[in-house]
Design a protein around this motif. Structure first.
Motif, mmCIF file in Angstrom:
data_model
loop_
_atom_site.group_PDB
_atom_site.id
_atom_site.type_symbol
_atom_site.label_atom_id
_atom_site.label_comp_id
_atom_site.label_asym_id
_atom_site.label_seq_id
_atom_site.Cartn_x
_atom_site.Cartn_y
_atom_site.Cartn_z
ATOM 1 N N ARG A 199 0.950 -1.203 -0.085
ATOM 2 C CA ARG A 199 -0.128 -0.003 -0.063
ATOM 3 C C ARG A 199 0.891 1.220 -0.138
ATOM 4 N NH1 ARG A 199 0.696 2.102 4.913
ATOM 5 N NH2 ARG A 199 0.760 0.654 6.726
ATOM 6 N N HIS A 200 0.133 2.319 -0.083
ATOM 7 C CA HIS A 200 1.058 3.446 -0.137
ATOM 8 C C HIS A 200 1.471 3.978 1.260
ATOM 9 C CE1 HIS A 200 -0.143 4.151 -4.311
ATOM 10 N NE2 HIS A 200 -1.187 4.621 -4.129
ATOM 11 N N PRO A 201 2.770 4.191 1.569
ATOM 12 C CA PRO A 201 3.201 4.634 3.048
ATOM 13 C C PRO A 201 2.521 5.805 3.392
ATOM 14 C CG PRO A 201 5.132 4.802 1.548
ATOM 15 C CD PRO A 201 3.899 4.200 0.790
ATOM 16 N N THR A 202 2.572 6.064 4.620
ATOM 17 C CA THR A 202 2.227 7.319 5.202
ATOM 18 C C THR A 202 3.384 8.354 5.240
ATOM 19 O OG1 THR A 202 2.533 6.652 7.235
ATOM 20 C CG2 THR A 202 0.222 6.363 6.460
ATOM 21 N N ASN A 203 3.184 9.589 5.386
ATOM 22 C CA ASN A 203 4.473 10.389 5.616
ATOM 23 C C ASN A 203 5.202 9.900 6.863
ATOM 24 O OD1 ASN A 203 4.117 12.013 3.416
ATOM 25 N ND2 ASN A 203 2.805 13.555 4.444
ATOM 26 N N GLU A 204 4.318 9.754 8.017
ATOM 27 C CA GLU A 204 5.203 9.419 9.062
ATOM 28 C C GLU A 204 6.074 7.880 8.843
ATOM 29 O OE1 GLU A 204 2.117 9.865 9.024
ATOM 30 O OE2 GLU A 204 1.561 11.867 10.179
ATOM 31 N N GLU A 205 5.561 7.083 8.130
ATOM 32 C CA GLU A 205 6.421 5.764 7.722
ATOM 33 C C GLU A 205 7.612 6.185 7.111
ATOM 34 O OE1 GLU A 205 2.707 2.431 7.797
ATOM 35 O OE2 GLU A 205 2.901 3.621 6.186
ATOM 36 N N LEU A 206 7.179 7.096 6.304
ATOM 37 C CA LEU A 206 8.569 7.466 5.298
ATOM 38 C C LEU A 206 9.569 7.882 6.083
ATOM 39 C CD1 LEU A 206 6.738 8.962 2.105
ATOM 40 C CD2 LEU A 206 8.249 7.091 2.029
ATOM 41 N N ALA A 207 9.306 8.951 6.945
ATOM 42 C CA ALA A 207 10.129 9.720 7.822
ATOM 43 C C ALA A 207 10.827 8.830 8.762
ATOM 44 C CB ALA A 207 9.345 10.841 8.576
ATOM 45 N N ASP A 208 10.086 7.838 9.297
ATOM 46 C CA ASP A 208 10.752 6.921 10.128
ATOM 47 C C ASP A 208 11.787 6.086 9.451
ATOM 48 O OD1 ASP A 208 10.727 5.333 12.737
ATOM 49 O OD2 ASP A 208 10.172 3.805 11.658
ATOM 50 N N TYR A 209 11.485 5.301 8.365
ATOM 51 C CA TYR A 209 12.100 4.766 7.534
ATOM 52 C C TYR A 209 13.400 5.684 7.021
ATOM 53 C CZ TYR A 209 13.804 1.860 3.442
ATOM 54 O OH TYR A 209 14.320 0.893 2.369
ATOM 55 N N LEU A 210 13.390 6.731 6.746
ATOM 56 C CA LEU A 210 14.594 7.604 6.408
ATOM 57 C C LEU A 210 15.596 8.026 7.519
ATOM 58 C CD1 LEU A 210 12.792 9.736 3.709
ATOM 59 C CD2 LEU A 210 14.651 8.047 3.283
ATOM 60 N N GLY A 211 14.866 8.001 8.688
ATOM 61 C CA GLY A 211 15.471 8.567 10.139
ATOM 62 C C GLY A 211 15.475 10.259 9.980
ATOM 63 N N ILE A 212 14.448 10.864 9.482
ATOM 64 C CA ILE A 212 14.229 11.978 9.581
ATOM 65 C C ILE A 212 13.248 12.498 10.158
ATOM 66 C CG2 ILE A 212 15.803 12.439 7.429
ATOM 67 C CD1 ILE A 212 13.159 13.070 5.817
ATOM 68 N N SER A 213 12.880 13.795 10.818
ATOM 69 C CA SER A 213 11.748 14.268 11.127
ATOM 70 C C SER A 213 10.399 14.474 10.410
ATOM 71 C CB SER A 213 11.825 15.612 11.936
ATOM 72 O OG SER A 213 12.062 16.703 10.990
ATOM 73 N N LEU A 214 9.418 14.530 10.537
ATOM 74 C CA LEU A 214 8.245 14.462 9.725
ATOM 75 C C LEU A 214 8.202 15.969 9.282
ATOM 76 C CD1 LEU A 214 5.524 13.396 8.549
ATOM 77 C CD2 LEU A 214 4.337 14.245 10.595
ATOM 78 N N ASP A 215 8.658 17.061 9.919
ATOM 79 C CA ASP A 215 8.635 18.259 9.295
ATOM 80 C C ASP A 215 9.729 18.417 8.124
ATOM 81 O OD1 ASP A 215 6.985 19.317 11.154
ATOM 82 O OD2 ASP A 215 8.123 20.594 12.165
ATOM 83 N N GLU A 216 10.868 17.565 8.351
ATOM 84 C CA GLU A 216 11.834 17.492 7.090
ATOM 85 C C GLU A 216 11.402 17.262 6.070
ATOM 86 O OE1 GLU A 216 16.379 17.464 9.222
ATOM 87 O OE2 GLU A 216 14.974 15.836 9.598
ATOM 88 N N LEU A 217 10.813 15.838 5.878
ATOM 89 C CA LEU A 217 9.905 15.016 5.085
ATOM 90 C C LEU A 217 9.220 16.216 4.378
ATOM 91 C CD1 LEU A 217 9.723 12.274 3.629
ATOM 92 C CD2 LEU A 217 7.599 11.949 4.794
ATOM 93 N N ILE A 218 8.102 16.664 5.094
ATOM 94 C CA ILE A 218 7.072 17.516 4.514
ATOM 95 C C ILE A 218 7.860 18.842 3.876
ATOM 96 C CG2 ILE A 218 5.231 19.066 5.009
ATOM 97 C CD1 ILE A 218 4.497 16.141 5.215
ATOM 98 N N GLU A 219 8.926 19.349 4.551
ATOM 99 C CA GLU A 219 9.459 20.344 3.771
ATOM 100 C C GLU A 219 10.095 20.089 2.363
ATOM 101 O OE1 GLU A 219 13.011 23.950 4.725
ATOM 102 O OE2 GLU A 219 12.882 22.003 6.194
ATOM 103 N N ALA A 220 10.902 18.776 2.366
ATOM 104 C CA ALA A 220 11.283 18.440 1.012
ATOM 105 C C ALA A 220 10.170 18.155 0.069
ATOM 106 C CB ALA A 220 12.165 16.974 1.289
ATOM 107 N N LYS A 221 9.191 17.507 0.485
ATOM 108 C CA LYS A 221 8.119 17.282 -0.350
ATOM 109 C C LYS A 221 7.350 18.619 -0.974
ATOM 110 C CE LYS A 221 5.349 13.653 0.268
ATOM 111 N NZ LYS A 221 4.614 12.920 0.982
ATOM 112 N N SER A 222 7.391 19.536 -0.150
ATOM 113 C CA SER A 222 6.818 20.747 -0.526
ATOM 114 C C SER A 222 7.562 21.513 -1.493
ATOM 115 C CB SER A 222 6.484 21.644 0.819
ATOM 116 O OG SER A 222 7.644 21.970 1.237
ATOM 117 N N VAL A 223 8.881 21.418 -1.297
ATOM 118 C CA VAL A 223 9.755 22.368 -2.114
ATOM 119 C C VAL A 223 9.690 21.501 -3.447
ATOM 120 C CG1 VAL A 223 12.301 22.936 -2.816
ATOM 121 C CG2 VAL A 223 11.168 23.193 -0.400
ATOM 122 N N LYS A 224 9.580 20.186 -3.511
ATOM 123 C CA LYS A 224 9.602 19.481 -4.761
ATOM 124 C C LYS A 224 8.147 19.825 -5.524
ATOM 125 C CE LYS A 224 10.676 14.945 -6.832
ATOM 126 N NZ LYS A 224 10.923 13.786 -6.278
#
Length: 255
Positions: A134-159
């Motif tokens: 299934r599609h992973p949630t933002n929380e699962e992606l952040a945990d997998y990458l070892g970054i904060s949820l804010d950092e993930l959202i920031e990167a996705k927002s810039v893209k």
């Protein structure tokens, strides 16, 4: 001639073995089989990556990006379609490398740590989608990458901000809805800050992380102020003030 026949026979045997591996992989979805397929086909990545070594990127980085394309191809390939895997995988691998160069060519001020996250996010998304089915949630992606949820959202927002915005995009609020096509030309001070993507990207560096997240959710996810208040756990009035402040900073930088 005999040598040519032997090479052709060896190639046919290799292709047959690979086809059998894919058939087993699609039945069992085994990580072990996936790794074996990767080992047998990773030569494709090196062949393709070496075409781009004169563009200022180290070969190791190109191989890493190309490997992501190879993994995507392995997971999407259907051995029953009658197309050899190398034929199927080559455009996927090359497309991944070309996309890396396209993203890397931004002529706006985007923090390096953000641009470097993009291929990692893509890889994490692909891996987790495969694991979870299934599609992973933002929380699962952040945990997998070892970054904060804010950092993930920031990167996705810039893209998201870098990508073109369709004129058919609809902006919706609690009591208002209209397409960008119809809004262009209206005297809307908020919309004026989003006329030029490059200018906006530079202006975003003037905002705090919280303000960037608000702009992303508000204008690129289409959330209402009420929904943002729930997400940020503050009142709608506070969201309104924060939005006006962020837009004011953007306007000041742009003007």
């Amino acid at each position: 001639m005999r040598s040519a026949r032997l090479k052709a026979k060896k190639k046919t045997k290799t292709n047959n073995n690979l086809t059998l591996l894919f058939q087993k992989y699609q039945l069992k979805n085994s990580k072990k089989i996936e790794t074996e397929i990767f080992k047998q086909t990773c030569y494709l990545v090196e062949i393709i990556a070496r075409k781009y070594v004169d563009r200022g990127v180290h070969i190791d980085d190109l191989l890493q990006i190309g490997n992501l394309g190879l993994v995507k191809a392995i997971r999407r390939y259907d051995a029953g379609v009658g197309v050899q895997f190398a034929t199927y995988a080559t455009p996927t691998i090359e497309g991944e490398i070309k996309r890396y160069f396209r993203d890397r060519s931004w002529d706006v001020s985007v923090p390096r740590r953000i641009t470097e996250l993009h291929p990692k996010i893509d890889y994490a998304y692909e891996s987790l989608s495969h694991q979870l089915q299934r599609h992973p949630t933002n929380e699962e992606l952040a945990d997998y990458l070892g970054i904060s949820l804010d950092e993930l959202i920031e990167a996705k927002s810039v893209k998201s901000l870098y990508n073109s915005i369709s004129l058919d995009t609809t902006y919706t609020d609690d009591d208002y809805s209209d397409s960008l096509h119809h809004m262009i030309g209206k005297n809307d001070p908020e919309l004026e800050t989003f006329i030029a993507r490059k200018t906006v990207l530079n202006a975003l560096n003037e905002l705090t992380r919280r303000e960037r997240l608000l702009i992303y959710y508000r204008y690129y996810q289409g959330l209402s102020q009420r929904a943002l208040a729930d997400r940020f756990k503050v009142s709608q009035m506070q969201i309104s003030r924060l939005e006006r402040k962020a837009l004011g900073k953007l306007k000041k930088h742009i003007n």
